[in-house]
Design a protein around this motif. Structure first.
Motif, PDB file in Angstrom:
ATOM      1  N   THR A 156       1.429  -1.350   0.333  1.00 31.12           N
ATOM      2  CA  THR A 156       0.073  -0.351   0.159  1.00 31.12           C
ATOM      3  C   THR A 156       0.945   1.294   0.486  1.00 31.12           C
ATOM      4  O   THR A 156       0.799   2.180  -0.114  1.00 31.12           O
ATOM      5  N   LYS A 157       2.592   1.438   0.537  1.00 35.81           N
ATOM      6  CA  LYS A 157       3.189   2.072   0.652  1.00 35.81           C
ATOM      7  C   LYS A 157       3.638   3.092  -0.648  1.00 35.81           C
ATOM      8  O   LYS A 157       4.429   1.561  -1.192  1.00 35.81           O
ATOM      9  N   ASP A 158       3.162   4.125  -1.260  1.00 35.66           N
ATOM     10  CA  ASP A 158       4.182   3.999  -2.193  1.00 35.66           C
ATOM     11  C   ASP A 158       5.899   4.997  -2.451  1.00 35.66           C
ATOM     12  O   ASP A 158       6.037   5.549  -3.629  1.00 35.66           O
ATOM     13  N   THR A 159       5.359   4.720  -1.150  1.00 41.00           N
ATOM     14  CA  THR A 159       7.699   5.663  -1.322  1.00 41.00           C
ATOM     15  C   THR A 159       7.931   5.058   0.192  1.00 41.00           C
ATOM     16  O   THR A 159       7.692   3.918   0.624  1.00 41.00           O
ATOM     17  N   ILE A 160      10.191   5.570  -0.194  1.00 34.55           N
ATOM     18  CA  ILE A 160      10.595   4.564   0.516  1.00 34.55           C
ATOM     19  C   ILE A 160      10.477   6.011   1.769  1.00 34.55           C
ATOM     20  O   ILE A 160      11.515   6.881   0.703  1.00 34.55           O
ATOM     21  N   SER A 161      10.687   5.397   2.950  1.00 35.73           N
ATOM     22  CA  SER A 161      11.411   6.653   3.775  1.00 35.73           C
ATOM     23  C   SER A 161      12.855   6.343   4.000  1.00 35.73           C
ATOM     24  O   SER A 161      13.722   5.783   3.870  1.00 35.73           O
ATOM     25  N   TYR A 162      13.570   7.454   4.857  1.00 38.30           N
ATOM     26  CA  TYR A 162      14.733   7.573   4.790  1.00 38.30           C
ATOM     27  C   TYR A 162      15.543   6.701   5.665  1.00 38.30           C
ATOM     28  O   TYR A 162      16.034   5.361   6.007  1.00 38.30           O
TER      29      TYR A 162
END
Length: 146
Positions: A95-101
């Motif tokens: 569901t997550k469309d981003t990569i956090s640091y």
């Protein structure tokens, strides 16, 4: 309305971003989970620079277009489906469309060999091996043809 264009604004944005990422790095340095990691401080600094290169809008995360740009820059263009698979592998959910640091650091320092981790590790190794010849390119001969 504030303009986000211009060198000063961009420089300020990047310095804010660097401060945020440095504080996350400091948390990783004190995390007992990574105390056995060799050269942790220099690795974290390298990862921070790599991450900042592709988190262009300082949202604190790399979106699918940032990942696409990253891989294209490395000469490894991927399909949309492959990109989504890589992101879910790193972020841990579909569901997550981003990569956090944090996701990025967990991937790079973790034991699992995510596809993106392998690509970035080999890209770094390849750069060390490449030596550019000084001067103009040499003249091609018929024996150089495939």
């Amino acid at each position: 309305m504030d303009s986000v264009q211009g060198g000063k604004a961009f420089g300020f944005l990047k310095s804010q971003q660097e401060e945020k990422l440095t504080s996350i790095n400091e948390a990783f340095l004190t995390d007992p989970k990574y105390e056995g990691e060799e050269d942790l401080a220099s690795k974290l600094e390298m990862f921070k620079k790599k991450y900042m290169e592709f988190d262009l809008n300082d949202k604190g995360e790399i979106d699918i277009m940032g990942l696409k740009r990253m891989l294209e820059k490395l000469g490894l263009a991927k399909t949309h489906l492959e990109l989504k698979k890589m992101m879910s592998e790193v972020a841990g959910s579909n569901t997550k469309d981003t990569i956090s640091y944090n996701d990025f650091l967990n991937m790079m320092l973790g034991k699992r060999n995510a596809i993106l981790k392998l690509i970035l590790m080999f890209e770094g190794m390849g750069k060390e091996e490449e030596q550019k010849e000084a001067g103009p390119p040499r003249r091609k001969t018929f024996s150089d043809l495939p």
